[in-house]
Scaffold this motif. Structure first.
Motif, short mmCIF file in Angstrom:
data_model
loop_
_atom_site.label_atom_id
_atom_site.label_comp_id
_atom_site.label_asym_id
_atom_site.label_seq_id
_atom_site.Cartn_x
_atom_site.Cartn_y
_atom_site.Cartn_z
N ALA A 77 0.85 -1.20 0.00
CA ALA A 77 0.00 0.00 0.00
C ALA A 77 0.88 1.25 0.00
CB ALA A 77 -0.90 0.00 1.23
N PRO A 78 0.39 2.33 -0.61
CA PRO A 78 1.19 3.56 -0.58
C PRO A 78 1.31 4.08 0.85
CG PRO A 78 -0.96 3.92 -1.60
CD PRO A 78 -0.83 2.46 -1.39
N LEU A 79 2.29 4.93 1.08
CA LEU A 79 2.56 5.45 2.43
C LEU A 79 1.34 6.13 3.03
CD1 LEU A 79 6.14 6.94 2.18
CD2 LEU A 79 5.40 5.03 3.58
N SER A 80 0.57 6.85 2.22
CA SER A 80 -0.57 7.60 2.74
C SER A 80 -1.68 6.70 3.26
CB SER A 80 -1.13 8.54 1.67
OG SER A 80 -1.55 7.79 0.55
N GLN A 81 -1.68 5.41 2.88
CA GLN A 81 -2.73 4.49 3.31
C GLN A 81 -2.22 3.47 4.32
OE1 GLN A 81 -4.36 2.86 -0.26
NE2 GLN A 81 -5.16 4.81 -0.97
N GLN A 82 -1.03 3.67 4.83
CA GLN A 82 -0.52 2.75 5.83
C GLN A 82 -0.93 3.20 7.22
OE1 GLN A 82 3.64 2.00 5.37
NE2 GLN A 82 3.39 1.05 3.38
N ALA A 83 -0.71 2.32 8.20
CA ALA A 83 -1.12 2.61 9.58
C ALA A 83 -0.28 3.74 10.14
CB ALA A 83 -0.96 1.36 10.43
N GLY A 84 -0.92 4.68 10.80
CA GLY A 84 -0.22 5.79 11.41
C GLY A 84 -0.62 7.11 10.78
N TYR A 85 0.16 8.14 11.08
CA TYR A 85 -0.10 9.49 10.59
C TYR A 85 0.88 9.81 9.47
CZ TYR A 85 -2.84 9.88 14.83
OH TYR A 85 -3.76 9.68 15.80
N TYR A 86 0.35 10.19 8.31
CA TYR A 86 1.18 10.44 7.13
C TYR A 86 1.46 11.93 6.99
CZ TYR A 86 2.50 10.79 2.22
OH TYR A 86 3.15 11.07 1.06
N SER A 88 2.56 14.56 4.38
CA SER A 88 2.72 14.70 2.93
C SER A 88 3.91 15.59 2.57
CB SER A 88 1.44 15.27 2.33
OG SER A 88 1.14 16.52 2.92
N VAL A 89 4.32 16.47 3.49
CA VAL A 89 5.45 17.36 3.21
C VAL A 89 6.76 16.57 3.22
CG1 VAL A 89 6.71 19.38 4.03
CG2 VAL A 89 4.23 19.31 4.21
N CYS A 90 6.96 15.74 4.25
CA CYS A 90 8.20 14.97 4.38
C CYS A 90 8.07 13.57 3.80
CB CYS A 90 8.59 14.87 5.85
SG CYS A 90 8.76 16.47 6.65
N GLU A 91 6.86 13.18 3.40
CA GLU A 91 6.58 11.86 2.85
C GLU A 91 7.06 10.75 3.78
OE1 GLU A 91 8.15 11.72 -1.10
OE2 GLU A 91 6.61 13.07 -1.87
N CYS A 92 6.55 10.79 5.02
CA CYS A 92 6.89 9.76 5.99
C CYS A 92 5.64 9.42 6.81
CB CYS A 92 8.03 10.21 6.90
SG CYS A 92 7.59 11.62 7.93
N VAL A 93 5.68 8.26 7.47
CA VAL A 93 4.58 7.81 8.31
C VAL A 93 5.07 7.77 9.74
CG1 VAL A 93 3.01 5.92 8.82
CG2 VAL A 93 3.56 6.45 6.46
N VAL A 94 4.30 8.39 10.65
CA VAL A 94 4.63 8.38 12.07
C VAL A 94 3.57 7.55 12.77
CG1 VAL A 94 5.14 9.82 14.06
CG2 VAL A 94 5.56 10.69 11.79
N LYS A 95 3.98 6.70 13.71
CA LYS A 95 3.08 5.68 14.25
C LYS A 95 2.07 6.18 15.28
CE LYS A 95 4.63 2.41 11.74
NZ LYS A 95 3.83 1.98 10.62
N ASP A 96 2.36 7.22 16.05
CA ASP A 96 1.38 7.67 17.04
C ASP A 96 1.25 9.19 17.04
OD1 ASP A 96 3.56 8.58 18.46
OD2 ASP A 96 3.60 6.91 19.85
N SER A 97 0.20 9.67 17.72
CA SER A 97 -0.13 11.10 17.64
C SER A 97 0.91 11.98 18.32
CB SER A 97 -1.51 11.35 18.25
OG SER A 97 -1.53 10.92 19.60
N ALA A 98 1.49 11.51 19.42
CA ALA A 98 2.49 12.32 20.12
C ALA A 98 3.72 12.53 19.24
CB ALA A 98 2.88 11.65 21.44
N ASN A 105 6.10 19.82 14.51
CA ASN A 105 6.65 21.00 15.19
C ASN A 105 8.17 21.03 15.13
OD1 ASN A 105 4.12 21.92 15.96
ND2 ASN A 105 4.13 20.75 17.84
N GLY A 106 8.77 20.00 14.55
CA GLY A 106 10.22 19.87 14.55
C GLY A 106 10.92 20.63 13.44
N LYS A 107 12.24 20.64 13.55
CA LYS A 107 13.09 21.41 12.64
C LYS A 107 13.03 20.89 11.20
CE LYS A 107 17.06 22.81 14.24
NZ LYS A 107 18.47 22.81 14.68
N LYS A 108 13.06 19.57 11.05
CA LYS A 108 13.09 18.99 9.69
C LYS A 108 11.82 19.36 8.92
CE LYS A 108 13.13 14.55 7.34
NZ LYS A 108 12.94 13.12 7.47
N HIS A 109 10.66 19.24 9.56
CA HIS A 109 9.39 19.55 8.90
C HIS A 109 9.30 21.04 8.59
CE1 HIS A 109 5.14 18.86 7.98
NE2 HIS A 109 4.90 19.99 8.60
N GLN A 110 9.69 21.88 9.53
CA GLN A 110 9.62 23.33 9.32
C GLN A 110 10.56 23.78 8.20
OE1 GLN A 110 7.30 25.11 10.65
NE2 GLN A 110 6.60 23.51 12.03
#
Length: 203
Positions: A77-86, A88-98, A105-110
């Protein structure tokens, strides 16, 4: 090679590496020339990128839209449909809300958004304008104590109505269950089969 007493030639097994000074000096000169060329090229590219100062989000972060939902996750499945929070700016999936909040809010995303981690300094005039705006909002569109009390009263009434409806549903289910459990028996058939009295005084 050295000759031993019995006439057998010895072997030089010290394995000491012989360094050629001229070769290493030549390599060092080439490396310095390449570094100097690289610096000249980087200077010719222009000034460093100016990033926008950090600003607050103008949208609500969606953390609860997929809460409590079941989803089939496949490895293809594409990254946007995998489990967790996607993201779209950094094209990565993070597993939990925290961790997702830490990421956005981090430096890489900003940096990917084109912002530095420095906040723009507000001038005295901007602060005064902000106070005026908040004061107008409080006078005209803000909630008063009376509005707040009315909202609380309305919520309490709605909660009581929901409780009453739940009680009624429970009573109806209980009645339906009792009716379903009592099979209707024809009295003539019951008397014929000997189910007439069971020790009761009624005939």
């Amino acid at each position: 090679m050295s000759q031993s007493d019995d006439g057998v030639a010895g072997v030089d097994n010290t394995f000491r590496k012989k360094f050629d000074r001229e070769e290493y000096l030549e390599r060092a000169r080439e490396r310095e020339e390449k570094e100097a060329e690289g610096k000249l090229k980087s200077k010719s590219k222009g000034p460093p990128v100016q990033r926008k100062p950090l600003k607050h989000r103008d949208f609500q972060v969606d953390l609860e839209s997929r809460l409590g939902k079941t989803q089939v996750v496949t490895p293809v499945a594409p990254l946007s449909q995998q489990a967790g929070y996607y993201c779209s700016v950094c094209e990565c999936v993070v597993k939990d809300s925290a961790n997702y909040l830490d990421h956005i809010n981090g430096k890489k995303h900003q940096r990917a958004l084109g912002m530095s981690m420095r906040v723009e300094r507000a001038s005295l005039e901007q602060v005064k304008q902000r106070f005026e705006l908040l004061k107008k909002r409080k006078d005209t569109g803000g909630l008063t104590v009376q509005d707040f009390d009315e909202r609380i009263l309305k919520q309490q009434q709605e909660e009581e109505e929901r409780k009453r409806q739940r009680r009624e549903k429970k009573k109806e289910k209980k009645k339906e269950k009792e009716v379903a459990e009592e099979p209707e028996i024809d009295p003539d058939v019951a008397a014929m089969m000997g189910f007439g009295g069971f020790g009761s005084s009624k005939k």
